[in-house]
Design a protein around this motif. Structure first.
Motif, PDB file in Angstrom:
ATOM      1  N   ALA A 387       9.439  -5.788  22.624  1.00  0.00           N
ATOM      2  CA  ALA A 387      10.382  -6.913  22.590  1.00  0.00           C
ATOM      3  C   ALA A 387       9.728  -8.185  23.120  1.00  0.00           C
ATOM      4  CB  ALA A 387      11.624  -6.569  23.406  1.00  0.00           C
ATOM      5  N   ARG A 388       8.948  -8.059  24.173  1.00  0.00           N
ATOM      6  CA  ARG A 388       8.264  -9.240  24.718  1.00  0.00           C
ATOM      7  C   ARG A 388       7.268  -9.805  23.710  1.00  0.00           C
ATOM      8  NH1 ARG A 388       7.771  -6.116  30.402  1.00  0.00           N
ATOM      9  NH2 ARG A 388       9.655  -6.942  31.380  1.00  0.00           N
ATOM     10  N   GLU A 389       6.603  -8.932  22.980  1.00  0.00           N
ATOM     11  CA  GLU A 389       5.649  -9.403  21.973  1.00  0.00           C
ATOM     12  C   GLU A 389       6.377 -10.105  20.829  1.00  0.00           C
ATOM     13  OE1 GLU A 389       1.670  -7.720  19.664  1.00  0.00           O
ATOM     14  OE2 GLU A 389       2.703  -6.493  21.156  1.00  0.00           O
ATOM     15  N   ILE A 390       7.501  -9.538  20.414  1.00  0.00           N
ATOM     16  CA  ILE A 390       8.295 -10.148  19.345  1.00  0.00           C
ATOM     17  C   ILE A 390       8.817 -11.518  19.787  1.00  0.00           C
ATOM     18  CG2 ILE A 390      10.450  -9.966  18.031  1.00  0.00           C
ATOM     19  CD1 ILE A 390       9.968  -6.899  18.014  1.00  0.00           C
ATOM     20  N   MET A 391       9.341 -11.599  21.020  1.00  0.00           N
ATOM     21  CA  MET A 391       9.881 -12.870  21.499  1.00  0.00           C
ATOM     22  C   MET A 391       8.782 -13.917  21.639  1.00  0.00           C
ATOM     23  SD  MET A 391      13.062 -12.442  21.476  1.00  0.00           S
ATOM     24  CE  MET A 391      13.236 -14.169  21.867  1.00  0.00           C
ATOM     25  N   LYS A 392       7.590 -13.489  21.992  1.00  0.00           N
ATOM     26  CA  LYS A 392       6.472 -14.436  22.060  1.00  0.00           C
ATOM     27  C   LYS A 392       6.183 -15.012  20.685  1.00  0.00           C
ATOM     28  CE  LYS A 392       1.575 -14.791  23.308  1.00  0.00           C
ATOM     29  NZ  LYS A 392       0.379 -14.066  23.801  1.00  0.00           N
ATOM     30  N   LYS A 393       6.200 -14.171  19.656  1.00  0.00           N
ATOM     31  CA  LYS A 393       5.946 -14.637  18.293  1.00  0.00           C
ATOM     32  C   LYS A 393       7.068 -15.576  17.821  1.00  0.00           C
ATOM     33  CE  LYS A 393       3.258 -10.550  16.965  1.00  0.00           C
ATOM     34  NZ  LYS A 393       1.988 -11.271  16.763  1.00  0.00           N
ATOM     35  N   ILE A 394       8.302 -15.257  18.193  1.00  0.00           N
ATOM     36  CA  ILE A 394       9.420 -16.125  17.820  1.00  0.00           C
ATOM     37  C   ILE A 394       9.288 -17.483  18.504  1.00  0.00           C
ATOM     38  CG2 ILE A 394      11.912 -16.441  18.051  1.00  0.00           C
ATOM     39  CD1 ILE A 394      12.192 -13.394  17.686  1.00  0.00           C
ATOM     40  N   SER A 395       8.956 -17.489  19.790  1.00  0.00           N
ATOM     41  CA  SER A 395       8.827 -18.757  20.515  1.00  0.00           C
ATOM     42  C   SER A 395       7.712 -19.612  19.943  1.00  0.00           C
ATOM     43  CB  SER A 395       8.599 -18.494  22.006  1.00  0.00           C
ATOM     44  OG  SER A 395       7.349 -17.876  22.243  1.00  0.00           O
ATOM     45  N   ILE A 396       6.610 -18.982  19.548  1.00  0.00           N
ATOM     46  CA  ILE A 396       5.509 -19.721  18.925  1.00  0.00           C
ATOM     47  C   ILE A 396       5.974 -20.353  17.617  1.00  0.00           C
ATOM     48  CG2 ILE A 396       3.298 -19.410  17.723  1.00  0.00           C
ATOM     49  CD1 ILE A 396       2.587 -17.344  19.917  1.00  0.00           C
ATOM     50  N   ALA A 397       6.738 -19.578  16.841  1.00  0.00           N
ATOM     51  CA  ALA A 397       7.203 -20.073  15.538  1.00  0.00           C
ATOM     52  C   ALA A 397       8.161 -21.250  15.690  1.00  0.00           C
ATOM     53  CB  ALA A 397       7.876 -18.940  14.767  1.00  0.00           C
ATOM     54  N   ILE A 398       9.130 -21.145  16.583  1.00  0.00           N
ATOM     55  CA  ILE A 398      10.137 -22.217  16.660  1.00  0.00           C
ATOM     56  C   ILE A 398       9.631 -23.422  17.440  1.00  0.00           C
ATOM     57  CG2 ILE A 398      12.001 -20.544  16.447  1.00  0.00           C
ATOM     58  CD1 ILE A 398      12.664 -21.059  19.370  1.00  0.00           C
ATOM     59  N   ASN A 399       8.603 -23.233  18.253  1.00  0.00           N
ATOM     60  CA  ASN A 399       8.017 -24.357  18.992  1.00  0.00           C
ATOM     61  C   ASN A 399       6.889 -25.031  18.215  1.00  0.00           C
ATOM     62  OD1 ASN A 399       9.728 -24.114  21.231  1.00  0.00           O
ATOM     63  ND2 ASN A 399       8.404 -22.589  22.192  1.00  0.00           N
ATOM     64  N   GLY A 400       6.600 -24.504  17.024  1.00  0.00           N
ATOM     65  CA  GLY A 400       5.592 -25.126  16.188  1.00  0.00           C
ATOM     66  C   GLY A 400       4.178 -24.928  16.708  1.00  0.00           C
ATOM     67  N   GLN A 401       3.947 -23.863  17.468  1.00  0.00           N
ATOM     68  CA  GLN A 401       2.624 -23.597  18.012  1.00  0.00           C
ATOM     69  C   GLN A 401       1.826 -22.728  17.057  1.00  0.00           C
ATOM     70  OE1 GLN A 401       3.983 -21.705  21.594  1.00  0.00           O
ATOM     71  NE2 GLN A 401       3.956 -23.613  22.769  1.00  0.00           N
ATOM     72  N   VAL A 402       0.542 -22.635  17.319  1.00  0.00           N
ATOM     73  CA  VAL A 402      -0.349 -21.782  16.539  1.00  0.00           C
ATOM     74  C   VAL A 402      -0.657 -20.546  17.372  1.00  0.00           C
ATOM     75  CG1 VAL A 402      -2.604 -21.564  15.441  1.00  0.00           C
ATOM     76  CG2 VAL A 402      -1.358 -23.747  15.342  1.00  0.00           C
ATOM     77  N   GLU A 403      -0.429 -19.364  16.806  1.00  0.00           N
ATOM     78  CA  GLU A 403      -0.677 -18.127  17.538  1.00  0.00           C
ATOM     79  C   GLU A 403      -2.171 -17.915  17.706  1.00  0.00           C
ATOM     80  OE1 GLU A 403       0.842 -13.488  17.570  1.00  0.00           O
ATOM     81  OE2 GLU A 403       1.364 -14.821  15.907  1.00  0.00           O
ATOM     82  N   LYS A 404      -2.553 -17.576  18.931  1.00  0.00           N
ATOM     83  CA  LYS A 404      -3.969 -17.360  19.239  1.00  0.00           C
ATOM     84  C   LYS A 404      -4.323 -15.903  19.055  1.00  0.00           C
ATOM     85  CE  LYS A 404      -4.072 -21.155  22.576  1.00  0.00           C
ATOM     86  NZ  LYS A 404      -4.313 -21.542  23.976  1.00  0.00           N
TER      87      LYS A 404
END
Length: 404
Positions: A387-404
């Motif tokens: 769940a923490r990994e999924i929420m991290k991916k969601i936060s990256i997506a909605i904040n317009g960040q690039v996943e490292k």
């Protein structure tokens, strides 16, 4: 969070000091290393010997005691600690922390700290609400430390009021949450999550449902609030405790779930449909228990429930929509079709025919699909870690960040 960590537990003098012993044992059961510092007043309520036996460590009560091979001092403890707890925190120790006073073993250790501090007040309500004490607590927060508020309950004076120390497991839960939230990436965001298997009544006794436990949805709610989000959990199960820091709404049927999801939609930034919605319900629920039929057969007339995910996909106005696909065959084919057909932004697919995956388990293994990336298969892991990994991916997506 506290496993394998070095924790200094400061105990100050209040009747709630006995709970510090239970709290220390909880930390040790999590495989934390615990060392205790006690004020002289604390030793009037619980002995240093008790804490030494519980932790298997020497207890610091006096900076000027004769040094032995087991002696510890304030600087050594401060350098050793990953986290500090003050449980319970009296008005006296709170004032010392807020104002940098170091006049005994406990306050001197605290003055030398350079790791996160969690302060848990406990005192009479009249003392707790005093402006000076509230001012000191605010100063502690402004300095970047964490304060876990006391709760309403029976006080030592024999009446109910705010000032009671939370139970040790609650202290642990609120502390973990507060520490995670310090670096949360979803502050100011509203996340709405559904969980559990909906229940469709046949009669007052029987119902149609599925094997969903709700554990994945609850883990996602916990992970979202850890990221600092304002979280609403719409739950079709009553078998799990409500997550700390989450607004939980309990429902049963798919129609009730649909109503709550669409009520929440206009105010949501993220919608996660983790609930397992029953595909069908009774055309008409029987008012009384259906008795056995002489024919040996019972025919039920079912009608299709609303496709909530698809309806949310059609109605969304900028919300980030996440769906789930629990399958037993042709996982990727069904998942790709569902992602597109339901107009979801992310789809989390799992094969629930596999061992330790999906319904009822504390572990899960999923593949994450989005519109603009190749499917990403994640390993089998605990649901909270996932769940923490999924929420991290969601936060990256909605904040317009690039996943490292």
């Amino acid at each position: 969070m506290f496993s394998k960590k070095n924790i200094v537990l400061v105990i100050s003098g209040g009747v709630a000091a006995y709970k510090a012993a239970i709290f220390a044992r909880l930390l040790i059961k999590m495989d934390a290393n615990v060392k205790v510092v006690m004020t002289s007043a604390a030793t009037e309520f619980i002995t240093a010997k008790t804490m030494a036996v519980l932790t298997n460590q020497p207890v610091l009560t006096d900076l000027f005691a004769e040094k032995t091979g087991e002696s510890i001092d304030h600087i050594t403890l401060a350098d050793w600690a990953d986290y500090f707890f003050v449980v319970p925190a009296t008005a006296n120790i709170i004032a010392k922390i807020a104002n940098g006073v170091a006049d005994d073993a406990a306050s001197t250790v605290l003055a030398a700290r350079h790791s996160p501090l969690i302060v848990v007040p406990a005192m009479n309500e009249n003392m707790y609400l005093q402006p000076a004490i509230q001012r000191n607590l605010k100063q502690i927060k402004d300095d970047g430390d964490i304060v876990i508020d006391p709760v309403d309950g029976l006080l030592a004076e024999g009446y109910t009021g705010k000032g009671r120390l939370p139970e040790p497991n609650e202290i642990l839960a609120y502390s973990e949450l507060a520490l995670y939230q310090k670096n949360g990436q979803l502050k100011g965001r509203h996340v709405v999550i559904s969980a559990g298997g909906t229940v469709e009544a046949i009669d007052p006794v029987r119902y149609i449902s599925n094997r969903s436990s709700g554990k994945m949805g609850y883990a996602l709610a916990r992970a979202a609030v850890e990221q600092g989000a304002d979280v609403t959990l719409i739950s079709a199960t009553s078998q799990l405790p409500d997550p700390v820091g989450v607004r939980t709404i309990h429902i049963q049927s798919a129609q009730e779930l649909s109503e709550q999801m669409f009520t929440a939609l206009p105010h949501a930034d993220v919608i996660i449909m983790a609930a397992a919605v029953s595909d069908y319900r009774m055309a008409q629920t029987a008012q009384n228990k259906i008795k056995k039929q002489d024919s040996g057969e019972l025919n039920l007339t079912l009608v299709e429930n609303p496709d909530i995910l698809a309806q949310l996909g059609s109605a969304k106005t900028g919300q980030y929509l996440v769906g789930f696909a629990a399958e037993t065959q042709n996982l990727m084919t069904y998942a790709q079709n569902k992602l597109k057909k339901k107009n979801a932004d992310m789809l989390i697919a799992n094969d629930v025919s596999k061992d330790q995956v999906g319904f009822g388990y504390d572990t899960n293994q999923v593949t994450i699909l989005t519109k603009d990336k190749e499917p990403e298969m994640l390993p089998l892991q605990s649901k909270i870690t996932l769940a923490r990994e999924i929420m991290k991916k969601i936060s990256i997506a909605i904040n317009g960040q690039v996943e490292k």
